[in-house]
Write an enzyme that holds these catalytic residues in place. Structure first.
Site, PDB file in Angstrom:
ATOM      1  N   GLY A  77       1.808  -0.235  -1.004  1.00  0.00           N
ATOM      2  CA  GLY A  77       1.943   0.180  -2.399  1.00  0.00           C
ATOM      3  C   GLY A  77       2.930   1.309  -2.500  1.00  0.00           C
ATOM      4  N   GLY A  78       3.059   1.835  -3.689  1.00  0.00           N
ATOM      5  CA  GLY A  78       4.006   2.908  -3.922  1.00  0.00           C
ATOM      6  C   GLY A  78       3.684   4.151  -3.112  1.00  0.00           C
ATOM      7  CG  PHE A  79       1.037   6.488  -4.176  1.00  0.00           C
ATOM      8  CD1 PHE A  79       1.889   7.528  -4.475  1.00  0.00           C
ATOM      9  CD2 PHE A  79       0.444   5.790  -5.217  1.00  0.00           C
ATOM     10  CE1 PHE A  79       2.138   7.875  -5.785  1.00  0.00           C
ATOM     11  CE2 PHE A  79       0.692   6.141  -6.529  1.00  0.00           C
ATOM     12  CZ  PHE A  79       1.534   7.190  -6.825  1.00  0.00           C
ATOM     13  N   GLY A  80       2.035   4.227  -0.056  1.00  0.00           N
ATOM     14  CA  GLY A  80       1.827   4.060   1.376  1.00  0.00           C
ATOM     15  C   GLY A  80       1.309   2.669   1.700  1.00  0.00           C
ATOM     16  CG  ASP A 132      -0.397   2.082 -12.206  1.00  0.00           C
ATOM     17  OD1 ASP A 132       0.124   1.271 -13.012  1.00  0.00           O
ATOM     18  OD2 ASP A 132      -0.012   2.188 -11.041  1.00  0.00           O
ATOM     19  CE  LYS A 168      -3.678   3.651  -2.108  1.00  0.00           C
ATOM     20  NZ  LYS A 168      -4.319   3.814  -3.411  1.00  0.00           N
ATOM     21  N   GLY A 181      -1.417  -4.546   3.088  1.00  0.00           N
ATOM     22  CA  GLY A 181      -0.733  -4.309   1.818  1.00  0.00           C
ATOM     23  C   GLY A 181       0.141  -3.081   1.880  1.00  0.00           C
ATOM     24  CB  VAL A 214      -3.659  -1.028   2.264  1.00  0.00           C
ATOM     25  CG1 VAL A 214      -5.167  -1.158   2.361  1.00  0.00           C
ATOM     26  CG2 VAL A 214      -3.267  -0.273   1.014  1.00  0.00           C
TER      27      VAL A 214
END
Ligand SMILES: *[C@@H]1O[C@H](CO)[C@@H](O)[C@H](O)[C@H]1NC(C)=O
Ligand SMILES: *[C@@H]1O[C@H](CO)[C@@H](O)[C@H](O)[C@H]1NC(C)=O
Length: 735
Positions: free
Chosen positions: A458-461, A573, A477, A456, A463
């Site tokens: 996401g906005g922060f990095g 969120d 993550k 995966g 996975v």
């Protein structure tokens, strides 16, 4: 002959469909001698409309009548179906009358006027009267005085309310100028929600663009109208037809919609420009000297304010006298803020009177009040965004983490030094649950962060999936870069170590070496809820009990987070992609990167940097930056609607923000047709009452901030028989 609509007003609140149903009913009811009064849409010469009576247009679309705001009375028009009775036109916006001793008259000479006990009549059609005439409220929302021929047919329109717009543009209304008469059509915002007088902002048509001005200075413009759209207005709706006319007689803009569709464009008192249900053309307070949004006019900030300054509503200790006061009641909060921002010595401002008009300004740095301090006062304090970006709770988080790391170090040492001391070891084991992993071991587990292991992004990095030497499967993550937000997230997520609940994801450890920051979780084999909800095949395979379990699990996880965990946290969120599913399809809330801690007794919401996901966040989050446990409640409501309908709150192909899922849910609810919202795959013989209850709970969750239940209420309502009747969703409360 004028019906009293009063008796039906409570039904009208139930929404458009039902309201209209009763409207019809009131005329069909008793057959025989028509006891029920027909609603009239017009006034003939010599007749009047009493204060408590209403005119209703022929099809019932619009209603005209008197209304009271803050002890003053006005005559206005609103959509009959609008549960908030938001006025689309006000006859005497800058000439309020006091008391209820008033009525609207068309006298024998054809003069339309408000007669009241407090002074001279207020004449609406001064030079446009004719003896044989009639005043009619049309289904377009236009209130017109027409001259009649002797046979009763209409000869010509003498006066119309569309010539005197207030803050709302209806389909068919013109913005621009009549070159023959000099008549100018423009909108002017109210001063604030309580005061309809012309306020800070106006909307005009300059021949090619829509222009919003703030006290005469250009504030925003729409860009040129081309190919049915405006350069700076992102309407993804094909529902509007724009009309731009320029000839010897008039230059104007106007729009239309499909027949019968309800539509209005509103210019609000904070410079926001919205369509019917709050879809934004221009956000409130959007244009300031620091942010450059498309369409905003360049504003020079005063030289003394080099960084981005914003107003925050704060409680400060009794501030003594303001250093400057302006009791001009035509000024509203928006004006006060503009004046304060442009004056280098101003530190805070507020309005003066209870109706939020007039301005007062402060010069000193004002000490912030704490909960319980006597003599506090709420002011709009000008703070640099640096302070806003790092609000106080960040410091608490940092402090907690420092203390935690210190304790970790102490316990590690003490465990090493005192093997055999059972009690101490137990405590240490508790903390040992979260391990520090070395970079090498994580690289080994994830096959050197290979693409095959990537599950995966996401906005922060990204996975990655991995396997520890013992065989345990993990999800890693890897936070990208060492951006401030990445670091905040790293710090934040490790706080959930303290949060042990079966519906929250379990953190196994972390890795922090050099520039790398990683969080290591248990791997959950069934992916996330988003993939489940929106995959028709997987939906079909799921039984009813599993859905119940998922919904209750999420609610309980959130309730734990808000109320029962050691740190009271707001997730901030919550959305389908942040809910993971374990072997047995138990939901686990994840992604605490944006979570924040709040004080349990804190009633005031916190303001902070905006990071949530559009569609899932409540309106007050975007308009005020408020974040509180009620933010999660709203997101939970949206999530429930997605679960029952199988539809996304924001469809992926469409950047549109018109939130039709919520609109549709509310509409169907009003019509008593809620089951139409539900994905047929989900409804079974045993589930219908339960599903309707879920929808009801979902609608309660997306009400206005102050009306929303708490997460504990939600947990009990999911089981209880009768949750209360929901009020309209927060997105309908136009601000
Ligand atoms: C109509 O106008 C005339 C002349 O201005 C005035 O004398 C008369 O009182 C008016 N009639 C009514 C019914 O107001
Ligand atoms: C607002 O309040 C002030 C002070 O009470 C009053 O003078 C002013 O007329 C009010 N304005 C409106 C439009 O109600």
């Amino acid at each position: 002959m004028y019906s009293s609509f009063g008796g039906f007003s409570s039904y009208l609140r139930m929404g458009q469909g039902l309201g209209f149903f009763f409207f019809i009913l009131s005329c069909v009811c008793l057959g025989g001698p028509c006891f029920c009064s027909a609603h009239t849409d017009s006034i003939k010469p010599g007749e009047g409309l009493q204060f408590s009576k209403l005119l209703v247009s022929a099809q019932g679309t619009f209603t005209l009548g008197f209304f009271i705001l803050d002890t003053r009375s006005y005559l206005g028009i609103w959509y009959t179906s609008d549960v908030n009775n938001k006025k689309v036109w006000v006859a005497n916006r800058d000439n309020p009358i006091s008391g209820t001793n008033a009525n609207l008259m068309l006298d024998g000479n054809g003069t339309l006027m408000i007669i009241h006990s407090g002074g001279d009549p207020i004449v609406l059609n001064s030079n446009q009267a004719s003896r044989n005439s009639i005043a009619t409220l049309l289904d377009s929302g236009n209130f017109v005085v027409s001259a009649l021929n002797s046979d009763g047919s209409v000869k010509q329109t003498l006066w119309e309310s569309f010539d005197d717009p207030t803050d709302t543009l209806l389909p068919g209304m013109k913005l621009g100028i009549n070159l023959k008469t000099g008549q100018n059509w423009s909108l002017a915002s109210w001063i604030n929600e309580q005061v309809p007088d012309p306020g800070t902002f106006t909307l005009e048509w300059n021949g090619t663009q829509l222009v919003i001005k703030r006290r005469g200075d250009i504030y925003w413009s729409s860009g040129i109208l081309k190919d049915r759209s405006f350069e700076f207005i992102q309407t993804h709706h094909n529902i509007y037809y724009f009309i731009s006319v320029c000839n010897d007689n008039e230059i104007y803009f106007s729009y239309s919609v499909q027949d019968g569709a309800i539509s209005k464009w509103v210019l609000n008192w904070r410079g926001g420009f919205f369509d019917t249900y709050g879809t934004l053309f221009v956000k409130e307070d959007m244009c300031d000297p620091y942010d450059k949004y498309p369409g905003c006019a360049v504003q020079e900030p005063p030289t003394c304010r080099t960084t981005d300054f914003q107003f925050m509503k704060q409680s400060v200790l009794n501030s003594g006298y303001p250093s400057l006061m302006n009791i001009d009641t035509s000024l509203g909060l928006s004006d006060c803020q503009a004046i304060c921002r442009n004056n280098c010595s101003c530190t805070a401002c507020n309005t003066v009177f209870t109706n939020e008009t007039g301005c007062q300004f402060w010069r000193d740095k004002l000490p912030r009040a704490r909960v319980g301090d006597a003599n506090q006062e709420e002011l709009y304090v000008l703070s640099s965004s640096k302070d806003i970006g790092k609000p106080w709770w960040i410091w608490i988080i940092i402090l907690v983490v420092v203390v935690f790391l210190f304790m970790l170090a102490v316990f590690c040492c003490s465990q090493r030094n005192s093997r055999g001391d059972g009690k101490k070891r137990e405590t240490a084991k508790d903390i040992d649950n979260v391990k520090e992993f070395s970079l090498v071991s994580v690289m080994a587990a994830t096959n050197n962060f290979s693409d095959e292991n990537k599950i995966g992004k996401g906005g922060f990095g990204s996975v990655y999936k991995g396997i520890l030497p013992g065989g345990q499967e993990i999800a890693v993550k890897r936070l990208s870069g060492v951006s401030t937000w990445g670091l905040d997230q790293f710090v934040n997520e490790r706080l959930i170590v303290n949060q042990q609940h079966r519906n929250l994801i379990r953190l196994l450890g972390y890795c922090s070496e050099g520039e790398e920051r990683m969080l290591i979780y248990e791997l959950l084999p069934n992916g996330n809820l988003e993939d489940l909800i929106f995959d028709p095949d997987r939906r079909k395979g799921l039984d009813w009990n599993t859905w119940c379990n998922i919904i209750k699990g999420i609610a309980q996880g959130l309730d734990y987070l808000h109320n029962h965990s050691r740190l009271n946290m707001v997730h901030g969120d919550l959305k389908a992609s942040n809910i993971l599913l374990d072997h047995d399809m138990n939901p686990k809330i994840s992604d605490f990167g944006t979570a924040r801690i709040f004080e349990r007794n804190e009633s005031e919401p916190q303001t902070s940097k905006l990071v949530g996901t559009f569609g899932y966040m409540p309106p007050e989050y975007f308009s005020e930056g408020w974040c509180s446990p009620k933010t999660d409640v709203y997101s939970f409501g949206v999530l429930m609607l997605e679960i029952v309908s199988g539809q996304r709150i924001i469809p992926p192909d469409c950047k549109d923000d018109n939130l039709s899922l919520i609109r549709n849910a509310w509409k169907l609810w009003g019509e008593g047709n809620s089951l139409k919202l539900v994905d047929p795959a989900m409804v079974g013989p045993h589930s219908t009452t339960q599903i309707v209850r879920w929808i009801r709970v979902a609608l309660l969750c997306i009400q206005k901030h102050e009306e929303r239940p708490t997460m504990s209420d939600v947990c009990s309502m999911l089981n209880r028989r009768d949750p209360p009747e929901p009020n309209p969703p927060a997105i309908f409360a136009l601000r």
